[in-house]
Design a protein around this motif. Sequence first.
Motif, short mmCIF file in Angstrom:
data_model
loop_
_atom_site.label_atom_id
_atom_site.label_comp_id
_atom_site.label_asym_id
_atom_site.label_seq_id
_atom_site.Cartn_x
_atom_site.Cartn_y
_atom_site.Cartn_z
N TRP A 1 0.57 -1.32 0.24
CA TRP A 1 -0.34 -0.35 -0.02
C TRP A 1 1.05 1.24 -0.11
CZ3 TRP A 1 -4.63 0.67 -1.95
CH2 TRP A 1 -5.68 -0.62 -1.23
N SER A 2 2.18 0.61 0.82
CA SER A 2 2.45 2.39 1.36
C SER A 2 3.36 2.74 -0.48
CB SER A 2 3.55 2.60 2.33
OG SER A 2 2.80 2.89 3.19
N VAL A 3 4.05 1.95 -0.58
CA VAL A 3 5.23 2.29 -2.28
C VAL A 3 3.36 2.25 -3.27
CG1 VAL A 3 5.86 0.78 -3.93
CG2 VAL A 3 6.49 0.30 -1.29
N LEU A 4 2.85 1.92 -3.28
CA LEU A 4 2.02 2.15 -3.86
C LEU A 4 1.62 3.79 -4.34
CD1 LEU A 4 0.15 1.66 -6.76
CD2 LEU A 4 -1.41 0.41 -5.27
N ILE A 5 1.13 3.86 -2.95
CA ILE A 5 0.48 5.67 -2.76
C ILE A 5 1.58 6.35 -3.16
CG2 ILE A 5 0.41 6.69 -0.88
CD1 ILE A 5 -1.35 4.98 0.66
N ILE A 6 3.42 5.97 -2.54
CA ILE A 6 4.27 6.79 -3.06
C ILE A 6 4.20 7.15 -4.98
CG2 ILE A 6 6.79 7.18 -3.05
CD1 ILE A 6 6.76 5.81 -0.55
N VAL A 7 3.94 5.49 -5.66
CA VAL A 7 4.62 6.00 -6.77
C VAL A 7 3.62 6.83 -7.35
CG1 VAL A 7 4.07 4.79 -9.30
CG2 VAL A 7 5.91 3.98 -6.99
N VAL A 8 2.18 6.24 -7.21
CA VAL A 8 0.91 7.17 -7.44
C VAL A 8 0.52 8.68 -7.23
CG1 VAL A 8 -1.77 7.25 -7.35
CG2 VAL A 8 -0.29 5.38 -7.34
N PHE A 9 0.76 9.26 -6.32
CA PHE A 9 1.40 10.14 -5.38
C PHE A 9 2.40 11.19 -5.93
CE2 PHE A 9 -2.72 8.63 -3.82
CZ PHE A 9 -3.40 9.61 -3.93
N ARG A 10 3.38 10.25 -6.04
CA ARG A 10 4.27 11.39 -6.43
C ARG A 10 4.47 11.97 -7.93
NH1 ARG A 10 9.53 11.64 -8.26
NH2 ARG A 10 11.79 12.43 -7.32
N THR A 11 4.40 10.83 -8.07
CA THR A 11 4.10 10.95 -10.19
C THR A 11 3.10 12.37 -10.43
OG1 THR A 11 4.69 8.73 -10.69
CG2 THR A 11 3.52 10.55 -12.18
#
Length: 288
Positions: A267-277
């Motif tokens: 969940w955390s890695v997915l949130i970082i990837v999506v919202f950083r982009t």
Amino acid sequence: MSAIAKDQASALVPRPSGGVTQSVKDSLVVAKRNLIRMTRIPEMVIFGLIQPIMFVVLFTYVFGGSISIGGSTDPQLYKEFLMAGIFAQTVTFATAGAGAGIADDMHKGLIDRFRSLPMARGAVLTGRTLADLVQTTLTLVVLAGVALLVGWRTHENLGKVICGFLLLLLLGYAFSWIGALIGLSVRTPEAATSGGLIWLFPLTFISNAFVPVTGMPTFLQHVAEWNPFSATVAGARELFGNTMPGMPKSVTGAWPMEHPIIASIIWSVLIIVVFRTLAVRKYRSAAT
């Protein structure tokens, strides 16, 4: 503006060089700037500590003897059940501060000054989120000390306990990117603070953080057990050794509750990837 004029204007803006290495250096410079700013405004850190400490004390002594955990209303069981939820709430509520800080920089025109420098485009946001991570870490350390004072205890080795806190910090860092996107999307720091908190309350309370999900309506049980916040809380409890005897991992059979540590990291890695982009893209468009 004609195409030629746009090309001439863009040619005047210094371009970063050095690839990933330069981006890391720029991010650390911005992080240092924000950390220095925090030390010069100590009330930011103090007020950031007051709320989670109040939650620890109030939940421990007000609800401690009235909520059934594993069929028992023993206050000590509730303390061990509660603390991972309070820690997770603390790291995610830092989202509002991250959004407000970036909105304030935008409002004051500081972002435009950064754009005039030959630095990586994502460095401003990365530096800000890293500085917020440092502040969140300090808050978590103090909060853990308060939790120990009120009777919270861990039952695993030091390595697992540290991993539990790292799991919490990873979630906090992921949510800081949501805060960054909010800060870039609003016009004032006040709006960023409100926008950073309004959705966090249902996220944290429709979860396993403060009460077992067994008492919730069936449809909310499904929501709570697929909530990324719940996965991190359950994972931290497992690493702290605060799992309650007699309580099933999952009421609905949800995979994240059966494998909370892995689910929390995903969940955390997915949130970082999506919202950083999304945040970097918004930064580029908002600052042009």
